[in-house]
Design a protein around this motif. Structure first.
Motif, PDB file in Angstrom:
ATOM      1  N   THR A 214       0.818  -1.268   0.057  1.00 44.02           N
ATOM      2  CA  THR A 214      -0.078   0.091  -0.181  1.00 44.02           C
ATOM      3  C   THR A 214       0.912   1.172  -0.004  1.00 44.02           C
ATOM      4  O   THR A 214       0.686   2.240  -1.036  1.00 44.02           O
ATOM      5  CB  THR A 214      -0.979  -0.159   1.285  1.00 44.02           C
ATOM      6  N   ALA A 215       1.944   1.128   0.922  1.00 41.36           N
ATOM      7  CA  ALA A 215       2.731   2.571   0.864  1.00 41.36           C
ATOM      8  C   ALA A 215       3.367   2.481  -0.475  1.00 41.36           C
ATOM      9  O   ALA A 215       3.820   3.619  -0.960  1.00 41.36           O
ATOM     10  CB  ALA A 215       3.804   2.300   1.949  1.00 41.36           C
ATOM     11  N   ALA A 216       3.841   1.581  -1.355  1.00 46.86           N
ATOM     12  CA  ALA A 216       4.502   1.661  -2.400  1.00 46.86           C
ATOM     13  C   ALA A 216       3.619   2.045  -3.325  1.00 46.86           C
ATOM     14  O   ALA A 216       3.901   3.051  -4.090  1.00 46.86           O
ATOM     15  CB  ALA A 216       5.055   0.108  -2.933  1.00 46.86           C
ATOM     16  N   GLU A 217       2.273   1.628  -3.390  1.00 45.89           N
ATOM     17  CA  GLU A 217       1.579   2.155  -4.358  1.00 45.89           C
ATOM     18  C   GLU A 217       1.218   3.446  -4.125  1.00 45.89           C
ATOM     19  O   GLU A 217       1.269   4.279  -5.184  1.00 45.89           O
ATOM     20  CB  GLU A 217      -0.088   1.607  -4.269  1.00 45.89           C
ATOM     21  N   GLU A 218       1.013   4.109  -2.953  1.00 43.11           N
ATOM     22  CA  GLU A 218       0.811   5.427  -2.775  1.00 43.11           C
ATOM     23  C   GLU A 218       2.258   6.397  -3.006  1.00 43.11           C
ATOM     24  O   GLU A 218       2.025   7.519  -3.530  1.00 43.11           O
ATOM     25  CB  GLU A 218       0.739   5.765  -1.352  1.00 43.11           C
ATOM     26  N   GLU A 219       3.231   5.893  -2.880  1.00 44.67           N
ATOM     27  CA  GLU A 219       4.687   6.537  -3.433  1.00 44.67           C
ATOM     28  C   GLU A 219       4.678   6.467  -4.708  1.00 44.67           C
ATOM     29  O   GLU A 219       4.985   7.725  -5.095  1.00 44.67           O
ATOM     30  CB  GLU A 219       5.821   5.864  -2.747  1.00 44.67           C
ATOM     31  N   VAL A 220       4.393   5.437  -5.540  1.00 41.31           N
ATOM     32  CA  VAL A 220       4.346   5.350  -6.846  1.00 41.31           C
ATOM     33  C   VAL A 220       3.392   6.268  -7.649  1.00 41.31           C
ATOM     34  O   VAL A 220       3.592   7.338  -8.411  1.00 41.31           O
ATOM     35  CB  VAL A 220       4.316   4.059  -7.614  1.00 41.31           C
ATOM     36  N   ALA A 221       2.234   6.636  -6.899  1.00 38.52           N
ATOM     37  CA  ALA A 221       1.010   7.555  -7.262  1.00 38.52           C
ATOM     38  C   ALA A 221       1.477   8.669  -7.153  1.00 38.52           C
ATOM     39  O   ALA A 221       1.117   9.455  -8.060  1.00 38.52           O
ATOM     40  CB  ALA A 221      -0.173   7.129  -6.684  1.00 38.52           C
ATOM     41  N   ALA A 222       2.206   9.031  -6.040  1.00 37.32           N
ATOM     42  CA  ALA A 222       2.796  10.492  -5.763  1.00 37.32           C
ATOM     43  C   ALA A 222       3.600  10.835  -6.636  1.00 37.32           C
ATOM     44  O   ALA A 222       3.717  12.048  -7.214  1.00 37.32           O
ATOM     45  CB  ALA A 222       3.117  10.553  -4.425  1.00 37.32           C
ATOM     46  N   ILE A 223       4.669   9.945  -7.290  1.00 41.38           N
ATOM     47  CA  ILE A 223       5.809  10.392  -8.240  1.00 41.38           C
ATOM     48  C   ILE A 223       5.091  10.709  -9.307  1.00 41.38           C
ATOM     49  O   ILE A 223       5.329  11.503 -10.150  1.00 41.38           O
ATOM     50  CB  ILE A 223       6.728   9.129  -8.215  1.00 41.38           C
ATOM     51  N   ALA A 224       4.178   9.771  -9.859  1.00 42.92           N
ATOM     52  CA  ALA A 224       3.651   9.690 -11.162  1.00 42.92           C
ATOM     53  C   ALA A 224       2.575  11.162 -11.259  1.00 42.92           C
ATOM     54  O   ALA A 224       2.627  11.854 -12.482  1.00 42.92           O
ATOM     55  CB  ALA A 224       2.382   8.685 -11.412  1.00 42.92           C
ATOM     56  N   GLY A 225       1.973  11.418 -10.225  1.00 43.15           N
ATOM     57  CA  GLY A 225       1.236  12.648  -9.963  1.00 43.15           C
ATOM     58  C   GLY A 225       2.217  13.887  -9.565  1.00 43.15           C
ATOM     59  O   GLY A 225       1.454  14.997  -9.527  1.00 43.15           O
ATOM     60  N   LEU A 226       3.562  13.695  -9.669  1.00 44.88           N
ATOM     61  CA  LEU A 226       4.356  15.031  -9.429  1.00 44.88           C
ATOM     62  C   LEU A 226       4.230  15.479  -8.076  1.00 44.88           C
ATOM     63  O   LEU A 226       4.445  16.694  -7.991  1.00 44.88           O
ATOM     64  CB  LEU A 226       4.415  15.994 -10.459  1.00 44.88           C
ATOM     65  N   ARG A 227       3.388  14.756  -7.068  1.00 45.21           N
ATOM     66  CA  ARG A 227       3.556  15.297  -5.448  1.00 45.21           C
ATOM     67  C   ARG A 227       4.947  14.798  -5.196  1.00 45.21           C
ATOM     68  O   ARG A 227       5.040  15.294  -3.853  1.00 45.21           O
ATOM     69  CB  ARG A 227       2.532  14.464  -5.003  1.00 45.21           C
ATOM     70  N   ALA A 228       5.713  13.953  -5.659  1.00 42.47           N
ATOM     71  CA  ALA A 228       7.087  13.602  -5.001  1.00 42.47           C
ATOM     72  C   ALA A 228       7.954  13.104  -6.241  1.00 42.47           C
ATOM     73  O   ALA A 228       7.492  13.272  -7.410  1.00 42.47           O
ATOM     74  CB  ALA A 228       6.799  12.532  -4.319  1.00 42.47           C
ATOM     75  N   GLY A 229       9.083  13.158  -5.994  1.00 42.13           N
ATOM     76  CA  GLY A 229      10.091  12.530  -7.079  1.00 42.13           C
ATOM     77  C   GLY A 229      11.377  13.432  -6.887  1.00 42.13           C
ATOM     78  O   GLY A 229      11.380  14.319  -6.092  1.00 42.13           O
ATOM     79  N   ARG A 230      12.390  12.747  -7.524  1.00 38.71           N
ATOM     80  CA  ARG A 230      13.783  13.392  -7.446  1.00 38.71           C
ATOM     81  C   ARG A 230      14.362  13.362  -9.057  1.00 38.71           C
ATOM     82  O   ARG A 230      14.038  12.472  -9.630  1.00 38.71           O
ATOM     83  CB  ARG A 230      14.546  12.522  -6.528  1.00 38.71           C
ATOM     84  N   VAL A 231      14.906  14.454  -9.324  1.00 40.64           N
ATOM     85  CA  VAL A 231      15.576  14.516 -10.730  1.00 40.64           C
ATOM     86  C   VAL A 231      16.852  14.811 -10.308  1.00 40.64           C
ATOM     87  O   VAL A 231      17.399  16.113  -9.395  1.00 40.64           O
ATOM     88  CB  VAL A 231      14.995  15.547 -11.682  1.00 40.64           C
ATOM     89  N   ARG A 232      18.130  14.205 -10.759  1.00 48.37           N
ATOM     90  CA  ARG A 232      19.487  14.677 -10.607  1.00 48.37           C
ATOM     91  C   ARG A 232      20.019  15.160 -11.738  1.00 48.37           C
ATOM     92  O   ARG A 232      19.903  14.573 -12.982  1.00 48.37           O
ATOM     93  CB  ARG A 232      20.424  13.305 -10.437  1.00 48.37           C
ATOM     94  N   LEU A 233      20.156  16.554 -11.928  1.00 48.89           N
ATOM     95  CA  LEU A 233      20.624  17.258 -13.011  1.00 48.89           C
ATOM     96  C   LEU A 233      22.107  17.763 -12.984  1.00 48.89           C
ATOM     97  O   LEU A 233      22.751  18.049 -11.957  1.00 48.89           O
ATOM     98  CB  LEU A 233      19.874  18.794 -13.093  1.00 48.89           C
ATOM     99  N   VAL A 234      22.510  17.665 -14.119  1.00 51.83           N
ATOM    100  CA  VAL A 234      24.086  17.931 -14.268  1.00 51.83           C
ATOM    101  C   VAL A 234      24.028  19.027 -15.336  1.00 51.83           C
ATOM    102  O   VAL A 234      23.582  19.126 -16.377  1.00 51.83           O
ATOM    103  CB  VAL A 234      24.876  16.657 -14.746  1.00 51.83           C
ATOM    104  N   SER A 235      24.760  20.184 -15.156  1.00 51.88           N
ATOM    105  CA  SER A 235      24.995  21.411 -16.123  1.00 51.88           C
ATOM    106  C   SER A 235      26.227  21.815 -16.252  1.00 51.88           C
ATOM    107  O   SER A 235      26.900  21.821 -15.002  1.00 51.88           O
ATOM    108  CB  SER A 235      24.060  22.490 -15.546  1.00 51.88           C
TER     109      SER A 235
END
Length: 307
Positions: free
Chosen positions: A77-98
């Motif tokens: 259930t926790a995994a489903e909620e976390e994935v849904a949050a990432i998919a919905g852009l309520r969470a997530g991480r991006v590593r940017l190099v510039s």
């Protein structure tokens, strides 16, 4: 393989004591509960329930599975909620190099807009020049690489395996001391600077400079070489030489004591955002690419307004 839906049925049967009561709790029929229990017993290879008349009780294996089921279901259930949050852009991480001049111009605008639109998305930033930044992307050390390549360069990187988001074309301009004989010229041929002492920027800029100068019939005398753009501007401003720098680099530095001049032939570099095909499907990565494009569009609009 044990399925989560079977574990939910087992917990309901254990809690209610019968298939019919479990069915009412789960919103399904008694035969459906019976079928799922049989499927679960087949999966684990041992009986989980002992049926005695109208009552049933758990076997030792059944008790063990019910004991673990709560944690398993909670984790899913926790995994489903976390994935849904990432998919919905309520969470997530991006590593940017510039590269540095991108970090000081395009990146701040893009990340501020991204944070305003999706405050749960976290972005980390690391600086690296191409081709190292592109290598980091391919090696899995970042999710998005802000990179560039020079038009007409002898060795142009191959990006066929990557998703390429074109952002803008960055023109290179000449930088001369304010008191220089060409400081107020409308345009300067690169050959007009043949006898000058040169201050060179990053290694790739330096390589491109040498290529262009050699095509014009001379090899630049590089007295100072530094990867620090403010240092290049400071050295030019002090009258110690001339330089050619990308406009993005000059945007973030006040060229005190120096003036910019248009250089002919025109020198340009293509600024792009790169990612891997699979990463491009990740919502947070896609949003980062969109906001980098938005920042580049704003920068181009600003350039047109200044002309």
């Amino acid at each position: 393989m044990i399925e989560a839906r079977h574990l939910r049925v087992l917990r309901a049967v254990a809690a209610t004591g019968s298939f019919s009561a479990a069915g009412r709790e789960l919103g399904c029929t008694q035969p459906a509960v019976s079928q799922q229990m049989k499927a679960l017993e087949t999966s684990v290879g041992t009986p989980l329930l002992i049926r005695t008349g109208r009552e049933m009780r758990l076997t030792q294996a059944g008790e063990a599975l019910v004991r673990h089921a709560a944690g398993i279901i909670a984790g899913l259930t926790a995994a489903e909620e976390e994935v849904a949050a990432i998919a919905g852009l309520r969470a997530g991480r991006v590593r940017l190099v510039s590269f540095p001049s991108g970090s000081s111009t395009l990146v701040p605008t893009a990340l501020a807009a991204l944070r305003a639109a999706h405050p749960g998305t976290r972005v980390s930033l690391e600086e690296a020049e191409p081709p190292r930044s592109v290598e980091m992307l391919r090696e899995g050390d970042c999710d998005v690489a802000l990179a560039f390549r020079y038009e007409g360069a002898a060795s142009s990187e191959e990006w066929d395996d990557l998703v390429v988001r074109p952002l803008l074309t960055d023109r290179l301009v000449g930088l001369v001391p304010e008191g220089h004989r060409l400081a107020r010229a409308g345009a300067v041929a690169i050959g007009d600077l043949a006898g000058e002492p040169w201050i060179a920027g990053c290694p790739r800029c330096r390589g491109r400079l040498v290529e262009v100068c050699e095509r014009a019939g001379f090899t630049p005398r590089i007295d100072f070489a530094t990867d620090d753009y403010p240092a290049v501007v400071g050295l030019v401003g002090a009258g110690l030489g001339v330089a050619v720098l990308p406009e993005l680099a000059i945007e973030s530095v006040r060229p005190k004591g120096a003036r910019t001049v248009t250089v002919e032939p025109a020198l340009r570099r293509e600024i792009v955002a790169l990612t891997l095909p699979d990463l491009a499907q990740v919502p947070a990565v896609a949003a980062t690419l969109d906001h980098l494009a938005g920042a580049a569009g704003a920068a181009k609009a600003g350039d047109r307004g200044a002309e």
